[in-house]
Scaffold this motif. Structure first.
Motif, short mmCIF file in Angstrom:
data_model
loop_
_atom_site.label_atom_id
_atom_site.label_comp_id
_atom_site.label_asym_id
_atom_site.label_seq_id
_atom_site.Cartn_x
_atom_site.Cartn_y
_atom_site.Cartn_z
N THR A 264 -60.90 -1.91 28.02
CA THR A 264 -60.30 -0.58 27.95
C THR A 264 -58.64 -0.72 28.78
OG1 THR A 264 -62.43 0.56 28.34
CG2 THR A 264 -60.12 1.85 28.87
N ASN B 35 -56.13 0.68 30.98
CA ASN B 35 -56.18 1.77 31.89
C ASN B 35 -54.73 1.53 32.89
OD1 ASN B 35 -57.18 4.02 33.19
ND2 ASN B 35 -58.20 2.47 34.61
N ARG C 285 -60.08 -0.13 23.55
CA ARG C 285 -59.46 1.35 23.53
C ARG C 285 -58.89 1.66 24.69
NH1 ARG C 285 -65.83 3.13 25.59
NH2 ARG C 285 -65.69 2.18 27.73
#
Length: 280
Positions: free
Chosen positions: A38, A40, A73
């Motif tokens: 992820t 971030n 993602r």
């Protein structure tokens, strides 16, 4: 989610520490047979030096602890606004070639992974993030997500392999168009070009992307690796190169436990058999 990843070797599951928080830029987690990276780095998920280092750490772990599938993602309102422009100002002229040769290894490592890889784009995806997406086997997105290789705005050219990988997916004419205009293109358009594999509704996007990735992770892992090898050889040298490796790939896959179990299941229950794949 757990702190270990099931191995796909003949020995079965193995416990391997997962480096969860990578430089405060990436999170790496395990969801059953699926590894999840992820992005971030709020608010714009920019690619700065800490982000590059986080990706080096992530791909190093993934190469040494191959999952059965990978989902990439992003958290936040955008997937990524691209490269931190200060990098262009601050990289010494005599280090530019070495710098981008180093960074290119990230996408090359992702392509070498012997498992299906899925990039999920819920919003704006620019430059390096788009180039990482193009290194994955599948790109999924919401229809309104926008993609761009916008390096022309700083009189540069994509240096993470996006141009050639876009040409591989959509053809050289489309690659020239996207890179030279520096325009943004909706995922729905890129789906028509064959760049984006699937479009999901915004309300269910995260679940749909995870479901696709998990379905791949629960599939015949060694057969998927064989498919990826054949496609890599085709991209390098066309049908002749792919044909040259195919018999050896078929031999290797024919010896896997999943192949033996699936053949037995098919013979016993027909093509709709529900044999569980073990990834070995």
């Amino acid at each position: 989610m757990s702190d270990s990843v099931p191995g796909s070797d003949e020995g079965g599951a193995a416990t391997r520490p997962v480096p969860h928080d990578l430089n405060g830029r990436l999170r790496l987690s395990i969801d059953g047979p699926l590894a999840v990276v992820t992005v971030n780095n709020p608010p714009h998920n920019l690619f700065d030096e800490d982000m590059w280092q986080a990706w080096f750490a992530a791909v190093d772990w993934l190469e040494n602890n191959a999952p059965r599938a990978l989902l990439i993602r992003a958290a936040g309102r955008v997937v990524s606004a691209g490269v931190d422009v200060r990098i262009f100002r601050d990289t010494p002229a005599d280090q530019v070639e070495r710098y981008w040769r180093r960074n290119l290894r990230i996408v090359q490592a992702l392509e070498r992974l012997p498992c299906p890889t899925v990039f999920a784009a819920h919003a704006l995806t620019l430059t390096a993030a788009f180039e990482i997406a193009l290194a994955c086997d599948f790109i999924v997105a919401v229809g309104s997500a926008r993609f761009g290789l916008v390096e022309r705005r700083v009189a540069f050219t994509p240096a993470m392999g996006g141009t050639q990988r876009l040409a591989e997916r959509a053809g050289v004419s489309r690659a020239r168009e996207l890179v030279m205009t520096g325009s943004l293109y909706r995922a729905s358009t890129l789906a028509d070009w064959g760049v984006v594999n699937a479009l999901f509704e915004p309300a269910t996007f995260a679940d749909a992307a995870r479901e696709l990735a998990l379905g791949l992770a629960n599939g015949p892992t060694r057969a998927h690796a064989g498919t990826k090898q054949v496609i890599r050889e085709y991209c390098r040298g066309g049908v002749v190169a792919a044909d040259a490796v195919l018999p050896a790939v078929a031999h290797r896959v024919s010896g896997t436990a999943d192949h033996h179990r699936a053949v037995a299941g098919f013979l016993a229950h027909g093509p709709d058999h529900s044999t569980e794949y073990l990834g070995r």
